[in-house]
Every structure is written in C-alpha cells, then in structure tokens.
Design a protein around this motif. Structure first.
Motif, PDB file in Angstrom:
ATOM      1  N   GLU A   1      39.859  91.166  28.338  1.00  0.00           N
ATOM      2  CA  GLU A   1      41.011  90.286  28.279  1.00  0.00           C
ATOM      3  C   GLU A   1      41.609  90.408  26.886  1.00  0.00           C
ATOM      4  O   GLU A   1      40.931  90.824  25.940  1.00  0.00           O
ATOM      5  CB  GLU A   1      40.641  88.842  28.609  1.00  0.00           C
ATOM      6  CG  GLU A   1      39.711  88.191  27.624  1.00  0.00           C
ATOM      7  CD  GLU A   1      39.331  86.768  28.018  1.00  0.00           C
ATOM      8  OE1 GLU A   1      39.689  86.316  29.113  1.00  0.00           O
ATOM      9  OE2 GLU A   1      38.663  86.108  27.202  1.00  0.00           O
ATOM     10  N   TYR A   2      42.852  90.055  26.808  1.00  0.00           N
ATOM     11  CA  TYR A   2      43.583  90.107  25.546  1.00  0.00           C
ATOM     12  C   TYR A   2      43.969  88.698  25.163  1.00  0.00           C
ATOM     13  O   TYR A   2      44.379  87.902  26.004  1.00  0.00           O
ATOM     14  CB  TYR A   2      44.827  90.989  25.689  1.00  0.00           C
ATOM     15  CG  TYR A   2      44.466  92.416  25.974  1.00  0.00           C
ATOM     16  CD1 TYR A   2      44.274  93.322  24.941  1.00  0.00           C
ATOM     17  CD2 TYR A   2      44.296  92.863  27.284  1.00  0.00           C
ATOM     18  CE1 TYR A   2      43.921  94.636  25.197  1.00  0.00           C
ATOM     19  CE2 TYR A   2      43.936  94.177  27.544  1.00  0.00           C
ATOM     20  CZ  TYR A   2      43.756  95.058  26.503  1.00  0.00           C
ATOM     21  OH  TYR A   2      43.399  96.355  26.762  1.00  0.00           O
ATOM     22  N   LEU A   3      43.810  88.385  23.880  1.00  0.00           N
ATOM     23  CA  LEU A   3      44.167  87.069  23.398  1.00  0.00           C
ATOM     24  C   LEU A   3      44.767  87.189  22.012  1.00  0.00           C
ATOM     25  O   LEU A   3      44.509  88.154  21.289  1.00  0.00           O
ATOM     26  CB  LEU A   3      42.965  86.131  23.390  1.00  0.00           C
ATOM     27  CG  LEU A   3      41.783  86.514  22.508  1.00  0.00           C
ATOM     28  CD1 LEU A   3      41.119  85.258  21.988  1.00  0.00           C
ATOM     29  CD2 LEU A   3      40.793  87.332  23.316  1.00  0.00           C
ATOM     30  N   LEU A   4      45.599  86.217  21.681  1.00  0.00           N
ATOM     31  CA  LEU A   4      46.218  86.207  20.366  1.00  0.00           C
ATOM     32  C   LEU A   4      45.208  85.774  19.315  1.00  0.00           C
ATOM     33  O   LEU A   4      44.398  84.877  19.548  1.00  0.00           O
ATOM     34  CB  LEU A   4      47.409  85.247  20.343  1.00  0.00           C
ATOM     35  CG  LEU A   4      48.614  85.643  21.175  1.00  0.00           C
ATOM     36  CD1 LEU A   4      49.657  84.531  21.148  1.00  0.00           C
ATOM     37  CD2 LEU A   4      49.225  86.947  20.690  1.00  0.00           C
ATOM     38  N   THR A   5      45.281  86.401  18.166  1.00  0.00           N
ATOM     39  CA  THR A   5      44.505  85.959  17.011  1.00  0.00           C
ATOM     40  C   THR A   5      45.279  84.791  16.390  1.00  0.00           C
ATOM     41  O   THR A   5      46.368  84.438  16.844  1.00  0.00           O
ATOM     42  CB  THR A   5      44.388  87.097  15.981  1.00  0.00           C
ATOM     43  OG1 THR A   5      45.710  87.426  15.522  1.00  0.00           O
ATOM     44  CG2 THR A   5      43.699  88.321  16.564  1.00  0.00           C
ATOM     45  N   GLU A   6      44.737  84.212  15.337  1.00  0.00           N
ATOM     46  CA  GLU A   6      45.457  83.132  14.646  1.00  0.00           C
ATOM     47  C   GLU A   6      46.798  83.648  14.121  1.00  0.00           C
ATOM     48  O   GLU A   6      47.802  82.945  14.183  1.00  0.00           O
ATOM     49  CB  GLU A   6      44.611  82.542  13.517  1.00  0.00           C
ATOM     50  CG  GLU A   6      43.458  81.683  14.008  1.00  0.00           C
ATOM     51  CD  GLU A   6      43.897  80.554  14.931  1.00  0.00           C
ATOM     52  OE1 GLU A   6      44.847  79.828  14.587  1.00  0.00           O
ATOM     53  OE2 GLU A   6      43.290  80.398  16.009  1.00  0.00           O
ATOM     54  N   ALA A   7      46.808  84.870  13.623  1.00  0.00           N
ATOM     55  CA  ALA A   7      48.068  85.455  13.133  1.00  0.00           C
ATOM     56  C   ALA A   7      49.055  85.612  14.289  1.00  0.00           C
ATOM     57  O   ALA A   7      50.253  85.361  14.131  1.00  0.00           O
ATOM     58  CB  ALA A   7      47.806  86.808  12.464  1.00  0.00           C
ATOM     59  N   GLY A   8      48.572  86.014  15.452  1.00  0.00           N
ATOM     60  CA  GLY A   8      49.434  86.143  16.621  1.00  0.00           C
ATOM     61  C   GLY A   8      49.965  84.800  17.082  1.00  0.00           C
ATOM     62  O   GLY A   8      51.152  84.659  17.401  1.00  0.00           O
TER      63      GLY A   8
END
Length: 119
Positions: free
Chosen positions: A90-97
C-alpha cells in the motif's frame, strides 16, 4: 553605492534566486501530470496500487508506477509491504506528503473560484 551595500544587494539577489529556483522546482514537481491527483487521493489514507488506478481515470499503469516512485524518492510517499502477503503493498503519504494538503486544497479552491481555466 558603498561596498557594504553592494555586498548586501548581491547576497539578497543570490538568496532570492535560490528561493525562486526552489519554488519553481516544487511547482514543476507537483504540477507534473497526475502528481497532484495521486497525492490528493492519498490524503484520505493508505491505498493499494489498484485502488489508485481505479480512482484516477485515464492514468496508465506505467505512469502511475513512475509517479509513485518519484513521490517515494522525494520522501512524500511511503511504500509499505503488508504483513498478510509479501506481494501486497500500500502507498501512504509521509508527514512531508501530508503537509501538502493545505496547498492542494487551496489550489482546488482557487481553480473552483476561477473557472476560466481550460482543461
């Protein structure tokens, strides 16, 4: 102009150029085809690859793979292997994202308010 003022002016010009280059680079990156939509779709939480493919009509398999890799390389998206299966990711946003949420929502509001833009 004395030498001290000239130096300050030159330093400010170099600083402005650096900011301008960084700003331009960020706009170019986020503005790449499908990049904003991928980030926008991940704002609601992690997604599997096929979910993103279904939620972004018109994006090709190859281009989604390429954009996800670019987002990973920039530290905006994390690719997580699910423990249930080594093939499932799965793909998830990092804090920067995630920090791009306000930017994207502001841009979407601007587009909505200024419907003069052509697609």
């Amino acid at each position: 102009m004395n030498e001290s003022n000239h130096e300050n002016c030159l330093q400010n010009k170099l600083k402005s150029q650096h900011i301008c280059d960084n700003f331009h680079g960020a706009i170019e990156f986020i503005g790449r085809r499908w990049m904003g939509l991928i980030i926008y779709n991940l704002l609601n939480g992690p997604k599997r690859y096929y979910e993103l493919l279904e939620e972004i009509p018109g994006i090709s398999d190859r281009l989604l793979t390429e954009r996800l890799k670019e987002l990973e390389n920039e530290g905006l998206v994390e690719k997580r292997i699910l423990t249930s299966s080594p093939r499932k990711v799965e793909y998830l946003l990092t804090e920067a994202g995630k920090s791009l949420e306000a930017v994207l929502l502001s841009l979407l509001k601007w587009v909505k308010d200024n419907k003069k833009l052509k697609s």
